[in-house]
Scaffold this motif. Structure first.
Motif, mmCIF file in Angstrom:
data_model
loop_
_atom_site.group_PDB
_atom_site.id
_atom_site.type_symbol
_atom_site.label_atom_id
_atom_site.label_comp_id
_atom_site.label_asym_id
_atom_site.label_seq_id
_atom_site.Cartn_x
_atom_site.Cartn_y
_atom_site.Cartn_z
ATOM 1 N N ASP A 193 -3.452 18.583 4.395
ATOM 2 C CA ASP A 193 -4.753 18.285 3.813
ATOM 3 C C ASP A 193 -5.514 19.566 3.475
ATOM 4 N N ASP B 241 0.804 -1.227 0.000
ATOM 5 C CA ASP B 241 0.000 0.000 0.000
ATOM 6 C C ASP B 241 0.831 1.269 0.000
ATOM 7 N N GLU B 242 1.938 1.274 0.716
ATOM 8 C CA GLU B 242 2.771 2.480 0.759
ATOM 9 C C GLU B 242 3.278 2.820 -0.642
ATOM 10 N N ASP C 38 0.464 4.317 -2.630
ATOM 11 C CA ASP C 38 0.224 5.706 -2.225
ATOM 12 C C ASP C 38 1.233 6.646 -2.878
ATOM 13 N N LEU D 172 0.007 10.418 1.131
ATOM 14 C CA LEU D 172 -0.819 10.198 2.322
ATOM 15 C C LEU D 172 0.045 9.748 3.490
ATOM 16 N N ASP D 173 -0.244 10.278 4.655
ATOM 17 C CA ASP D 173 0.458 9.884 5.872
ATOM 18 C C ASP D 173 -0.581 9.358 6.844
ATOM 19 N N TRP D 174 -0.746 8.062 6.867
ATOM 20 C CA TRP D 174 -1.803 7.434 7.652
ATOM 21 C C TRP D 174 -1.537 7.489 9.146
ATOM 22 N N GLY D 175 -0.319 7.786 9.563
ATOM 23 C CA GLY D 175 0.020 7.752 10.973
ATOM 24 C C GLY D 175 -0.162 9.060 11.708
ATOM 25 N N LYS D 176 -0.476 10.127 11.021
ATOM 26 C CA LYS D 176 -0.578 11.430 11.668
ATOM 27 C C LYS D 176 -1.981 11.974 11.527
ATOM 28 N N LYS D 177 -2.415 12.722 12.518
ATOM 29 C CA LYS D 177 -3.759 13.302 12.516
ATOM 30 C C LYS D 177 -3.789 14.546 11.638
ATOM 31 N N THR D 178 -4.885 14.750 10.959
ATOM 32 C CA THR D 178 -5.039 15.897 10.074
ATOM 33 C C THR D 178 -4.900 17.209 10.840
#
Length: 83
Positions: free
Chosen positions: A70, A29-30, A33, A58-64
Motif C-alpha cells: 500500500d 468480489d475477488e 478486484d 487488494l488483499d483483504w486478509g492481510k494487515k497493511t
C-alpha cells in the motif's frame, strides 16, 4: 435461490465442482478486484511505472502494516502525480 433450497437440490459433487470453478475463474468480489487491478496496472504502466498486477490486487486478509504494498503504491502515485 435460498441456502435451504440449495442444500436440498445441490449434490456434494456439484458443490465441489463449483469450488474448483471458482479457483480457476473467481466469482464475485475477488474477480472484480482482479479486474480493477488490471485497469489500474495498465494506467500505471502507461505512465512508465513498472508495476505488477500482484502489487495492485487488494488483499483483504492481510494487515497493511505487514506489507509495504500500500505504501509503495502511494509513493508511486505521488511520483506519477508530480510528472
Amino acid at each position: 435461490m435460498t441456502l435451504s433450497h440449495l442444500e436440498d437440490s445441490m449434490t456434494a459433487r456439484e458443490f465441489y465442482l463449483w469450488i474448483g470453478f471458482d479457483q480457476i475463474n473467481p466469482i464475485g468480489d475477488e474477480r472484480a478486484d482482479i479486474q480493477a487491478a488490471q485497469v489500474a496496472a495498465a494506467i500505471y504502466q502507461s505512465k512508465g511505472a513498472k508495476v505488477a498486477l500482484q502489487d495492485i490486487v487488494l488483499d483483504w486478509g492481510k494487515k497493511t502494516a505487514e506489507h509495504e504494498t500500500d505504501s509503495n503504491l502511494e509513493d508511486l502515485f505521488t511520483q506519477l502525480a508530480g510528472k
